[in-house]
Design a protein around this motif. Structure first.
Motif, mmCIF file in Angstrom:
data_model
loop_
_atom_site.group_PDB
_atom_site.id
_atom_site.type_symbol
_atom_site.label_atom_id
_atom_site.label_comp_id
_atom_site.label_asym_id
_atom_site.label_seq_id
_atom_site.Cartn_x
_atom_site.Cartn_y
_atom_site.Cartn_z
ATOM 1 N N ASN A 191 -29.083 67.909 25.834
ATOM 2 C CA ASN A 191 -28.244 66.700 26.106
ATOM 3 C C ASN A 191 -27.753 66.271 24.687
ATOM 4 O O ASN A 191 -28.224 66.258 23.515
ATOM 5 C CB ASN A 191 -28.989 65.494 26.671
ATOM 6 N N MET A 192 -26.529 65.614 24.753
ATOM 7 C CA MET A 192 -25.792 64.975 23.750
ATOM 8 C C MET A 192 -25.566 63.527 23.910
ATOM 9 O O MET A 192 -25.026 63.139 25.009
ATOM 10 C CB MET A 192 -24.456 65.741 23.676
ATOM 11 N N ILE A 193 -26.099 62.908 22.894
ATOM 12 C CA ILE A 193 -25.853 61.503 22.992
ATOM 13 C C ILE A 193 -24.702 61.118 21.935
ATOM 14 O O ILE A 193 -24.932 61.524 20.601
ATOM 15 C CB ILE A 193 -27.055 60.608 22.450
ATOM 16 N N SER A 194 -23.485 60.657 22.341
ATOM 17 C CA SER A 194 -22.437 60.667 21.507
ATOM 18 C C SER A 194 -21.672 59.489 22.256
ATOM 19 O O SER A 194 -21.881 58.719 23.091
ATOM 20 C CB SER A 194 -21.755 61.750 21.313
ATOM 21 N N SER A 195 -20.367 59.467 22.065
ATOM 22 C CA SER A 195 -19.286 58.461 22.404
ATOM 23 C C SER A 195 -18.026 58.968 22.187
ATOM 24 O O SER A 195 -17.477 59.659 21.203
ATOM 25 C CB SER A 195 -19.359 57.114 21.990
ATOM 26 N N VAL A 196 -16.867 59.105 23.026
ATOM 27 C CA VAL A 196 -15.629 59.382 23.227
ATOM 28 C C VAL A 196 -14.772 58.213 23.749
ATOM 29 O O VAL A 196 -15.313 57.016 24.347
ATOM 30 C CB VAL A 196 -15.290 60.524 24.180
ATOM 31 N N GLY A 197 -13.605 58.092 23.337
ATOM 32 C CA GLY A 197 -12.642 57.206 23.713
ATOM 33 C C GLY A 197 -12.019 57.435 25.293
ATOM 34 O O GLY A 197 -12.238 58.551 25.717
ATOM 35 N N ASP A 198 -11.726 56.461 25.798
ATOM 36 C CA ASP A 198 -11.086 56.656 27.147
ATOM 37 C C ASP A 198 -9.781 56.840 26.981
ATOM 38 O O ASP A 198 -9.025 56.245 27.411
ATOM 39 C CB ASP A 198 -11.249 55.236 27.999
ATOM 40 N N ASP A 199 -9.519 57.954 26.635
ATOM 41 C CA ASP A 199 -8.154 58.569 26.493
ATOM 42 C C ASP A 199 -8.258 60.145 26.644
ATOM 43 O O ASP A 199 -9.165 60.639 27.134
ATOM 44 C CB ASP A 199 -7.720 58.399 24.865
ATOM 45 N N LYS A 200 -6.890 60.572 26.590
ATOM 46 C CA LYS A 200 -6.539 62.288 26.991
ATOM 47 C C LYS A 200 -7.733 63.186 26.270
ATOM 48 O O LYS A 200 -8.413 63.988 26.774
ATOM 49 C CB LYS A 200 -5.388 62.504 26.957
ATOM 50 N N PRO A 201 -7.784 63.020 24.727
ATOM 51 C CA PRO A 201 -8.757 63.803 24.011
ATOM 52 C C PRO A 201 -10.242 63.961 24.438
ATOM 53 O O PRO A 201 -10.720 64.382 24.444
ATOM 54 C CB PRO A 201 -8.695 63.478 22.585
ATOM 55 N N GLY A 202 -10.529 62.356 24.789
ATOM 56 C CA GLY A 202 -11.772 62.075 25.409
ATOM 57 C C GLY A 202 -12.120 62.823 26.673
ATOM 58 O O GLY A 202 -13.295 63.307 26.803
ATOM 59 N N HIS A 203 -11.343 62.847 27.531
ATOM 60 C CA HIS A 203 -11.574 63.242 28.733
ATOM 61 C C HIS A 203 -11.455 64.753 28.715
ATOM 62 O O HIS A 203 -12.230 65.456 29.416
ATOM 63 C CB HIS A 203 -10.591 62.687 29.879
ATOM 64 N N ALA A 204 -10.477 65.281 27.738
ATOM 65 C CA ALA A 204 -10.559 66.748 27.500
ATOM 66 C C ALA A 204 -11.945 67.414 27.130
ATOM 67 O O ALA A 204 -12.288 68.254 27.439
ATOM 68 C CB ALA A 204 -9.411 67.175 26.884
ATOM 69 N N LEU A 205 -12.326 66.274 26.127
ATOM 70 C CA LEU A 205 -13.854 67.030 25.524
ATOM 71 C C LEU A 205 -14.763 66.969 26.547
ATOM 72 O O LEU A 205 -15.580 67.793 26.558
ATOM 73 C CB LEU A 205 -14.014 65.973 24.262
ATOM 74 N N LEU A 206 -14.736 65.862 27.333
ATOM 75 C CA LEU A 206 -15.940 65.877 28.321
ATOM 76 C C LEU A 206 -15.686 67.105 29.489
ATOM 77 O O LEU A 206 -16.976 67.967 30.162
ATOM 78 C CB LEU A 206 -16.017 64.666 29.071
ATOM 79 N N GLU A 207 -14.620 67.323 29.816
ATOM 80 C CA GLU A 207 -14.310 68.594 30.777
ATOM 81 C C GLU A 207 -14.736 69.904 30.127
ATOM 82 O O GLU A 207 -15.160 70.757 30.783
ATOM 83 C CB GLU A 207 -12.710 68.534 31.080
ATOM 84 N N LYS A 208 -14.494 70.009 28.711
ATOM 85 C CA LYS A 208 -14.833 71.304 27.762
ATOM 86 C C LYS A 208 -16.298 71.266 27.904
ATOM 87 O O LYS A 208 -17.045 72.397 28.228
ATOM 88 C CB LYS A 208 -14.269 71.003 26.604
ATOM 89 N N MET A 209 -17.004 70.285 27.670
ATOM 90 C CA MET A 209 -18.799 70.211 27.859
ATOM 91 C C MET A 209 -18.950 70.723 29.243
ATOM 92 O O MET A 209 -20.025 71.465 29.382
ATOM 93 C CB MET A 209 -19.123 68.884 27.394
#
Length: 306
Positions: A45-63
């Protein structure tokens, strides 16, 4: 009986590395470790944070596409997803321009994060995510819960402070340095460098560290466990780039270390083999299968150094 996967939790930066003339790549040292642990078959599991933005959602989809859980990656509307401008020099070494005040600088300590640490076999963290007070306070809270804290010491100027590193080391069970970082740390502490053995013993005694890893690039690696030292060579490969090679080394080490049935030799062979394998690939998180890695490992046998 069904095999229960070993669980590791990685804390800190997830981001997009932007390389010249190339598409962006997902990165961040603790995420790279998580990626390779997952590839080795561990539950991570990864504990982190991303923005509510296109790069953040793209990163989550990649994961999600890599089957790495995202439920402990927080989403914030206040700060952007991290992007890093990366350049590679003539020696294939990467250099990074790391923007501040990004999502992973402000990771909250949540009940859910603390709960997952109570059952984790390892908690992996680095220096960079402690540069901001918010994430630093969260990290120290989680370190008090972790049963096996693994400190991957990535010293990136100007994002570290000696007192903070010392405080982190006192809460660490396994510390990983590269050779330059070990010498820097000894210098910070006012200790003259004489030999690797002496430097490692000093750090073990100073911070009550049972285990230390020193990665030395082409010179191999050293693992110290209590009073025992183990040295292993680097596997010679054609280098594509060195991005994430130390992270893959650590993931290889932990993938066997956390298997209580593995011996030191198996653990170190896994570490140097995965580090070399990723160095021969492009990027920190290339696509590969366990079969690909096993084939490489079988073709490159490793013996301990005297």
């Amino acid at each position: 009986m069904e095999h229960i996967k070993t669980q590791a939790v990685c804390f800190g930066e997830v981001l997009w590395d932007i390389f010249p003339g190339e598409q962006k790549r997902i990165g961040g040292a603790p995420f790279n470790v998580a990626y390779h642990l997952s590839k080795m078959g561990l539950e991570v599991n990864m504990i982190s944070s991303v923005g509510d933005d296109k790069p953040g959602h793209a990163l989550l989809e990649k994961m999600k596409g890599w089957n790495i859980p995202t439920e402990h990656v927080q989403i914030t509307t206040r700060y952007p997803t991290s992007t890093v401008i990366a350049t590679v020099d003539e020696n294939n070494d990467a250099h990074y321009e790391i923007v501040e005040d990004v999502a992973w600088d402000f990771i909250d300590a949540t009940a859910k994060n603390k709960e997952i640490l109570t059952t984790a076999d390892a908690f992996v963290f680095g220096t960079l995510a402690a540069r901001n007070e918010k994430s630093r306070n969260t990290l120290f809270q989680l370190l008090d819960i972790g049963s096996y804290n693994v400190f991957d010491i990535n010293l990136r100027e100007p994002y570290y402070e000696v007192g903070m590193i010392k405080d982190l080391l006192y809460k660490t069970h396994l510390a990983k340095f590269n050779k330059a970082e070990m010498r820097m740390m000894l210098d910070f502490l006012g200790k003259e460098y004489t030999t690797e053995e002496d430097g490692v013993k000093y750090l073990q005694d100073r911070f009550d560290l049972q285990e230390i890893i020193i990665s030395k690039g082409s010179k191999g690696a050293l693992y110290a466990h209590e009073d025992h030292l183990y040295r292993y060579p680097t596997i010679p490969v054609k280098i594509k780039d060195t991005v994430g090679s130390g992270d893959s080394f650590l993931a290889g080490f932990l993938s066997k270390k956390l298997d209580k049935q593995s011996f030191v030799h198996e653990t170190m062979v896994q570490a140097v083999s995965l580090g070399a394998f990723i160095t021969s690939q492009e990027g920190a998180c290339p696509e590969y299968s366990q079969e690909d890695f096993s084939r490489f490992k079988n073709e490159h046998p490793v013996l301990a150094l005297p």
